[in-house]
Scaffold this motif. Structure first.
Motif, PDB file in Angstrom:
ATOM      1  N   ALA A  30      17.906  -3.069   7.868  1.00 46.77           N
ATOM      2  CA  ALA A  30      19.022  -2.139   8.070  1.00 46.77           C
ATOM      3  C   ALA A  30      19.435  -1.459   6.762  1.00 46.77           C
ATOM      4  CB  ALA A  30      20.210  -2.882   8.682  1.00 46.77           C
ATOM      5  N   LEU A  31      19.164  -2.115   5.652  1.00 40.37           N
ATOM      6  CA  LEU A  31      19.516  -1.515   4.359  1.00 40.37           C
ATOM      7  C   LEU A  31      18.646  -0.309   4.055  1.00 40.37           C
ATOM      8  CD1 LEU A  31      19.812  -4.732   2.105  1.00 40.37           C
ATOM      9  CD2 LEU A  31      21.697  -3.353   2.991  1.00 40.37           C
ATOM     10  N   ASN A  32      17.390  -0.373   4.494  1.00 39.35           N
ATOM     11  CA  ASN A  32      16.424   0.688   4.198  1.00 39.35           C
ATOM     12  C   ASN A  32      15.212   0.476   5.114  1.00 39.35           C
ATOM     13  OD1 ASN A  32      14.373   2.281   3.126  1.00 39.35           O
ATOM     14  ND2 ASN A  32      14.907   1.838   1.007  1.00 39.35           N
ATOM     15  N   PRO A  33      14.808   1.492   5.850  1.00 37.38           N
ATOM     16  CA  PRO A  33      13.676   1.304   6.764  1.00 37.38           C
ATOM     17  C   PRO A  33      12.402   0.805   6.074  1.00 37.38           C
ATOM     18  CG  PRO A  33      14.721   3.437   7.112  1.00 37.38           C
ATOM     19  CD  PRO A  33      15.359   2.844   5.925  1.00 37.38           C
ATOM     20  N   MET A  34      12.221   1.177   4.822  1.00 37.34           N
ATOM     21  CA  MET A  34      11.032   0.718   4.080  1.00 37.34           C
ATOM     22  C   MET A  34      11.013  -0.804   3.934  1.00 37.34           C
ATOM     23  SD  MET A  34      10.151   3.123   0.881  1.00 37.34           S
ATOM     24  CE  MET A  34       9.414   4.735   1.078  1.00 37.34           C
ATOM     25  N   ASN A  35      12.191  -1.402   4.020  1.00 37.34           N
ATOM     26  CA  ASN A  35      12.268  -2.847   3.827  1.00 37.34           C
ATOM     27  C   ASN A  35      11.527  -3.631   4.909  1.00 37.34           C
ATOM     28  OD1 ASN A  35      13.678  -2.572   1.499  1.00 37.34           O
ATOM     29  ND2 ASN A  35      15.687  -3.016   2.372  1.00 37.34           N
ATOM     30  N   ALA A  36      11.341  -3.002   6.073  1.00 34.89           N
ATOM     31  CA  ALA A  36      10.589  -3.687   7.130  1.00 34.89           C
ATOM     32  C   ALA A  36       9.167  -3.955   6.651  1.00 34.89           C
ATOM     33  CB  ALA A  36      10.572  -2.824   8.388  1.00 34.89           C
ATOM     34  N   LEU A  92      -2.489   0.586  -4.411  1.00 35.98           N
ATOM     35  CA  LEU A  92      -1.892  -0.724  -4.164  1.00 35.98           C
ATOM     36  C   LEU A  92      -0.993  -0.997  -5.362  1.00 35.98           C
ATOM     37  CD1 LEU A  92      -5.054  -2.671  -3.036  1.00 35.98           C
ATOM     38  CD2 LEU A  92      -3.039  -2.271  -1.636  1.00 35.98           C
ATOM     39  N   ILE A  93       0.242  -1.355  -5.112  1.00 35.52           N
ATOM     40  CA  ILE A  93       1.167  -1.450  -6.245  1.00 35.52           C
ATOM     41  C   ILE A  93       2.265  -2.473  -5.962  1.00 35.52           C
ATOM     42  CG2 ILE A  93       2.689   0.441  -5.455  1.00 35.52           C
ATOM     43  CD1 ILE A  93       2.720   1.407  -8.418  1.00 35.52           C
ATOM     44  N   ASN A  94       2.725  -3.111  -7.030  1.00 31.94           N
ATOM     45  CA  ASN A  94       3.885  -4.002  -6.933  1.00 31.94           C
ATOM     46  C   ASN A  94       5.062  -3.167  -6.433  1.00 31.94           C
ATOM     47  OD1 ASN A  94       6.167  -5.546  -7.463  1.00 31.94           O
ATOM     48  ND2 ASN A  94       5.348  -6.374  -9.365  1.00 31.94           N
ATOM     49  N   ASN A  95       5.711  -3.622  -5.393  1.00 33.52           N
ATOM     50  CA  ASN A  95       6.779  -2.791  -4.794  1.00 33.52           C
ATOM     51  C   ASN A  95       7.879  -2.440  -5.797  1.00 33.52           C
ATOM     52  OD1 ASN A  95       9.436  -4.563  -3.586  1.00 33.52           O
ATOM     53  ND2 ASN A  95       7.744  -5.697  -4.442  1.00 33.52           N
ATOM     54  N   VAL A  96       8.101  -3.300  -6.790  1.00 35.90           N
ATOM     55  CA  VAL A  96       9.152  -3.027  -7.776  1.00 35.90           C
ATOM     56  C   VAL A  96       8.777  -1.809  -8.629  1.00 35.90           C
ATOM     57  CG1 VAL A  96      10.533  -4.026  -9.643  1.00 35.90           C
ATOM     58  CG2 VAL A  96       9.617  -5.498  -7.863  1.00 35.90           C
ATOM     59  N   ALA A  97       7.488  -1.627  -8.875  1.00 37.43           N
ATOM     60  CA  ALA A  97       7.049  -0.524  -9.727  1.00 37.43           C
ATOM     61  C   ALA A  97       7.286   0.841  -9.078  1.00 37.43           C
ATOM     62  CB  ALA A  97       5.574  -0.688 -10.062  1.00 37.43           C
ATOM     63  N   PHE A 155       0.886  -1.170   0.000  1.00 37.53           N
ATOM     64  CA  PHE A 155       0.000   0.000   0.000  1.00 37.53           C
ATOM     65  C   PHE A 155       0.923   1.218   0.000  1.00 37.53           C
ATOM     66  CE2 PHE A 155      -2.319   3.371   2.172  1.00 37.53           C
ATOM     67  CZ  PHE A 155      -3.503   3.379   1.442  1.00 37.53           C
ATOM     68  N   ALA A 156       0.890   1.997  -1.079  1.00 33.65           N
ATOM     69  CA  ALA A 156       1.788   3.155  -1.186  1.00 33.65           C
ATOM     70  C   ALA A 156       0.978   4.440  -1.053  1.00 33.65           C
ATOM     71  CB  ALA A 156       2.499   3.125  -2.524  1.00 33.65           C
ATOM     72  N   TYR A 157       1.557   5.413  -0.400  1.00 34.70           N
ATOM     73  CA  TYR A 157       0.839   6.684  -0.229  1.00 34.70           C
ATOM     74  C   TYR A 157       1.801   7.853  -0.231  1.00 34.70           C
ATOM     75  CZ  TYR A 157       2.330   6.469   4.669  1.00 34.70           C
ATOM     76  OH  TYR A 157       3.094   6.411   5.819  1.00 34.70           O
ATOM     77  N   LYS A 177       8.739  11.671   0.297  1.00 37.82           N
ATOM     78  CA  LYS A 177       7.305  11.929   0.152  1.00 37.82           C
ATOM     79  C   LYS A 177       6.485  10.645  -0.009  1.00 37.82           C
ATOM     80  CE  LYS A 177       7.850  16.478  -2.005  1.00 37.82           C
ATOM     81  NZ  LYS A 177       7.788  17.210  -3.267  1.00 37.82           N
ATOM     82  N   ILE A 178       7.175   9.535  -0.118  1.00 40.47           N
ATOM     83  CA  ILE A 178       6.475   8.262  -0.353  1.00 40.47           C
ATOM     84  C   ILE A 178       6.520   7.399   0.906  1.00 40.47           C
ATOM     85  CG2 ILE A 178       6.324   6.191  -1.833  1.00 40.47           C
ATOM     86  CD1 ILE A 178       6.089   8.753  -3.432  1.00 40.47           C
ATOM     87  N   GLY A 179       5.387   6.877   1.265  1.00 40.41           N
ATOM     88  CA  GLY A 179       5.340   5.930   2.377  1.00 40.41           C
ATOM     89  C   GLY A 179       4.732   4.624   1.894  1.00 40.41           C
ATOM     90  N   ILE A 180       5.126   3.517   2.520  1.00 41.61           N
ATOM     91  CA  ILE A 180       4.488   2.246   2.170  1.00 41.61           C
ATOM     92  C   ILE A 180       4.021   1.549   3.442  1.00 41.61           C
ATOM     93  CG2 ILE A 180       5.720   1.907  -0.003  1.00 41.61           C
ATOM     94  CD1 ILE A 180       7.490  -0.151   1.412  1.00 41.61           C
ATOM     95  N   ALA A 181       3.017   0.712   3.292  1.00 45.58           N
ATOM     96  CA  ALA A 181       2.457  -0.001   4.450  1.00 45.58           C
ATOM     97  C   ALA A 181       1.767  -1.271   3.962  1.00 45.58           C
ATOM     98  CB  ALA A 181       1.434   0.894   5.151  1.00 45.58           C
ATOM     99  N   LEU A 182       1.342  -2.087   4.910  1.00 42.15           N
ATOM    100  CA  LEU A 182       0.500  -3.228   4.550  1.00 42.15           C
ATOM    101  C   LEU A 182      -0.862  -2.690   4.114  1.00 42.15           C
ATOM    102  CD1 LEU A 182       1.274  -5.789   7.366  1.00 42.15           C
ATOM    103  CD2 LEU A 182       1.030  -6.409   4.965  1.00 42.15           C
ATOM    104  N   PRO A 183      -1.517  -3.311   3.147  1.00 44.24           N
ATOM    105  CA  PRO A 183      -2.829  -2.812   2.718  1.00 44.24           C
ATOM    106  C   PRO A 183      -3.840  -2.846   3.858  1.00 44.24           C
ATOM    107  CG  PRO A 183      -1.956  -4.400   1.149  1.00 44.24           C
ATOM    108  CD  PRO A 183      -1.062  -4.456   2.340  1.00 44.24           C
ATOM    109  N   PRO A 184      -4.754  -1.878   3.883  1.00 45.08           N
ATOM    110  CA  PRO A 184      -5.786  -1.874   4.931  1.00 45.08           C
ATOM    111  C   PRO A 184      -6.675  -3.120   4.819  1.00 45.08           C
ATOM    112  CG  PRO A 184      -5.827   0.161   3.639  1.00 45.08           C
ATOM    113  CD  PRO A 184      -4.936  -0.777   2.924  1.00 45.08           C
TER     114      PRO A 184
END
Lengths: 413, 286
Positions: A352-358, A264-269, A148-150, A282-289
């Motif tokens: 540790a490589l990138n917080p978004m990776n969590a 909702l988007i493929n993370n690679v895209a 889930f990207a926002y 400016k981009i955040g990602i999360a698990l879909p609602p």
């Protein structure tokens, strides 16, 4: 005339000698490896992995090849298996598991897996993707979860907390309505971007999974027509037309070109967007609602390594698979190719490589892929038609689900 | 006058229909990914990114891919023209048993979609005797799989070419054969010394069609090349490399497609004067 004949003979001689293929030294085992996907970065990585494997494992050589995603891979494999020269190692997706296991194009690797050092470390959701009829056939080397990207900046501008993306469907609807910008009747910024046609509608699957639904039961029978899907349809139909700029799944998602606040988007895209200075921070990602009281889940595709049905050296083939799934190689793929890890022990290093990776790792752990059934291809076609018809208001969710269930049962018969 | 104006607009319509995709391809090949992804449709690249071309060409060994395609398409064209012309001559001029049913059988080949013959053809190539480690019976090795010969052989026959050549040779006066016979020429010599040199229009047209088909072929090289290492990768296979699981690099893909199209353009322009003459050659029986 002599001149023409001479030219003709020269041409014949020019290409005939190349008809003699070279054979590898008799003492070496040569394994043919065909992988789905042929972009340069991944191909380069796999060639490097093969070099490292061959250096560590004298006597086993890997002959690498790849094919583009989709029909080309199927065509290639089908022709190879038909001619009795199927690859020893195959890198392929979830939808291939059941059909190719039944056709004996894949060998079960359960006996190797049960003694493999990494068997308890692999994420259960990932392991499930390669399991069919209680046998392990494939082990994942790459996963592609939908996230889930926002847009944090648009959240802030709309008075929403940029660090708190919606967790429930109710919040998603509320946020989407707040984030939508219209000029007259025309939506200029989509509050929540959702495709309306074509492609593989896995975005809908995210809502099905987020409502506790599945597409088949423990016996492998299709369960399309269930209340969770009807509820997901009703929810989407209640607000999508007011918040989403219509687009086809074969087009660029409006989120990627800056015209949407959530999707909702493929993370690679998202890779290009995340590299773009304009969208820095400016981009955040999360698990879909998910629906109220249900677990947050998503769709996660994956590609796995299989031992081919024609393989005469499955021991050597599994040695290669085990090497490709060592912690070092899993992390190398994460570092070099930004591929989410599939081993639980590596999540911390990946984060540790990138917080978004969590979040990406959480999406893998809570992700479900396409059905592992022999009717997966028919399901894909029928599900896509069903979603499209409901989103265009051509039929009611109940009728669409009922028809899809029947159509799939007919196809299976 | 009205007819001329209508004709002009009709031609303009076809020109635009054919030309616009090409112009869009050129435009996208010079754009940045940001511009391609921008919400508004931009036909003019801003800024113009010529660097997409070297970037695309550095994605793999493009010199090798272009060579492979040129070699396979060139060899297929030369060999198929010779064989098609020879077969067409036989059907036009030589009387032999079952000539008519055999010709009908060849024509029937035009009606079978290539997808149907893909796997049987692949098996034939794999079981080609005395090649790629195979014995006399075609067993034990890989045959012509992963070889140039395997890529070329299926193209060198072709029903359409045989049909075109036969129709073309039917227009030749029979006196030519009689004169050649009086001069002591056999059938093969007559074909080589008299018919073949007079075949430029039909062979030019066929060359364009054959080269284009072989150059654009995707599926056959896909199944016939399994060894990887780019040794036999053709341009069409390489063009699929500009995408990954999540995105397509349109600008580089279009840049590489532009380069690929140039080869076809060169062949077409060099054969243009023969092309129309060749296509029309069978239309009037004299």
């Amino acid at each position: 005339m002599k001149r023409i004949l001479t030219i003709f003979l020269i041409l014949i001689l020019a290409f005939l000698p190349v008809g003699c293929a070279q054979k590898s030294p008799a003492q070496d085992i040569t394994l043919k490896f065909v992988r789905i996907g042929n972009d340069a970065a991944e191909a380069e990585y796999w060639k490097g992995l093969i070099t490292r494997f061959e250096a560590k494992t004298p006597g086993i050589r890997i002959q690498y090849d790849d094919a583009a995603i989709g029909e080309p891979m199927e065509t290639k494999l089908n022709s190879m298996f038909s001619a009795g020269m199927g690859p020893d190692l195959i890198g392929h997706g979830i939808m291939s598991v059941a059909a190719r296991a039944v056709a004996k194009n894949y060998q079960p690797i359960t006996k190797y897996f049960s003694t493999w050092e990494g068997k308890d470390d692999i994420m259960p959701s990932v392991l499930a993707n390669g399991t069919y009829n209680k046998e392990v056939y494939g082990l994942a080397y790459s996963t592609t979860p939908f996230v889930f990207a926002y847009r944090k900046d648009l959240f802030a501008a709309a008075g929403l907390d940029p660090e708190s993306p919606p967790k429930t469907w109710a919040e998603l609807k509320e946020y989407a309505e707040k984030l939508t910008v219209k000029e007259g009747d025309r939506i200029v910024t989509s509050g929540f971007s959702f495709p309306k046609s074509a492609g593989n509608f896995v975005e809908f699957d995210c809502f099905v999974f987020g409502n506790g639904g599945r597409y088949y039961d423990a016996d492998g029978k299709p369960t399309i027509d269930t209340p969770e899907k009807a509820e997901a349809f009703r929810f989407l139909s209640s607000f999508l037309n007011e918040v989403s700029i219509p687009f086809s799944n074969t087009e660029v998602n409006p989120f990627v070109n800056g015209s949407a606040a959530m999707t909702l988007i493929n993370n690679v895209a998202l890779t290009g967007m995340l590299k773009n200075e304009e969208y820095k921070d400016k981009i955040g990602i999360a698990l879909p609602p998910s629906n109220e009281g249900k677990a947050q889940e998503t769709f996660a595709g994956c590609n796995m390594l299989f031992v081919g049905g024609d393989c005469k050296n499955p021991d050597a083939a599994f040695q290669f698979i085990a090497f490709a799934l060592t912690n070092e190689e899993v992390m190398k793929r994460a570092t070099d190719l930004n591929i989410p890890v599939t081993r639980q022990s590596q999540v911390e290093a990946f984060t540790a490589l990138n917080p978004m990776n969590a979040v990406r790792a959480a999406c893998v752990a809570n992700g479900t892929g396409m059905p592992r059934t022999t009717w997966a291809a028919s399901f894909q076609k029928i599900r896509n038609t069903m979603v499209q018809e409901v989103l265009y208001g051509k039929t009611t969710p109940e009728d669409a689900l009922k028809n899809a269930q029947q159509a799939l049962l007919d196809e299976i018969e | 006058m009205t007819g001329r104006v209508a004709g002009f607009f009709l031609l303009m319509f076809f020109l635009l229909a054919a030309g616009i995709p090409f112009l869009i391809m050129l435009s996208v090949s010079l754009q940045s990914m940001e511009q391609i992804y921008s919400p508004s449709l931009a036909l003019l690249p801003n800024p113009v990114r010529f660097s997409n071309y070297p970037d695309a060409m550095s994605n793999g060994n493009w010199t090798r891919y272009l060579f492979n395609s040129a070699y396979v398409a060139g060899m297929s064209t030369v060999l198929s023209l010779f064989i098609n012309a020879m077969t067409g001559y036989a059907f036009a001029r030589i009387a032999f048993p079952l000539k008519r049913p055999l010709f009908v059988l060849i024509l029937a080949g035009m009606m079978i979609p290539p997808q149907v013959t893909l796997v049987p053809l692949f098996i034939q190539m794999k079981q080609f005797p005395l090649a790629g480690g195979n014995n006399l019976f075609g067993a034990g090795g890989t045959g012509l799989v992963d070889t140039y010969a395997g890529l070329i052989l299926p193209y060198i026959a072709g029903s359409f070419g045989v049909f075109m050549c036969r129709q073309f040779y039917l227009m030749f006066p029979k006196e030519l054969d009689e004169a050649a016979k009086m001069d002591g020429c056999g059938r093969f010599r007559t074909f080589l010394s008299i018919y073949l040199p007079l075949s430029a229009p039909i062979l030019g047209a066929l060359a364009v069609l054959k080269f284009t088909a072989a150059w654009n072929e995707y599926t056959w090289p896909l199944v016939m090349t399994n060894a990887g290492a780019d040794t036999l990768t053709t341009v069409q296979l390489a063009l699929t490399r500009f995408r990954n699981e999540g995105e397509i690099f349109w600008n580089q893909l279009m840049a590489a497609t532009m380069v690929s199209s140039l080869a076809i353009l060169v062949v077409f322009l060099s054969m243009q004067k023969y092309f129309v003459a060749g296509i029309l050659s069978g239309s009037v029986k004299e």
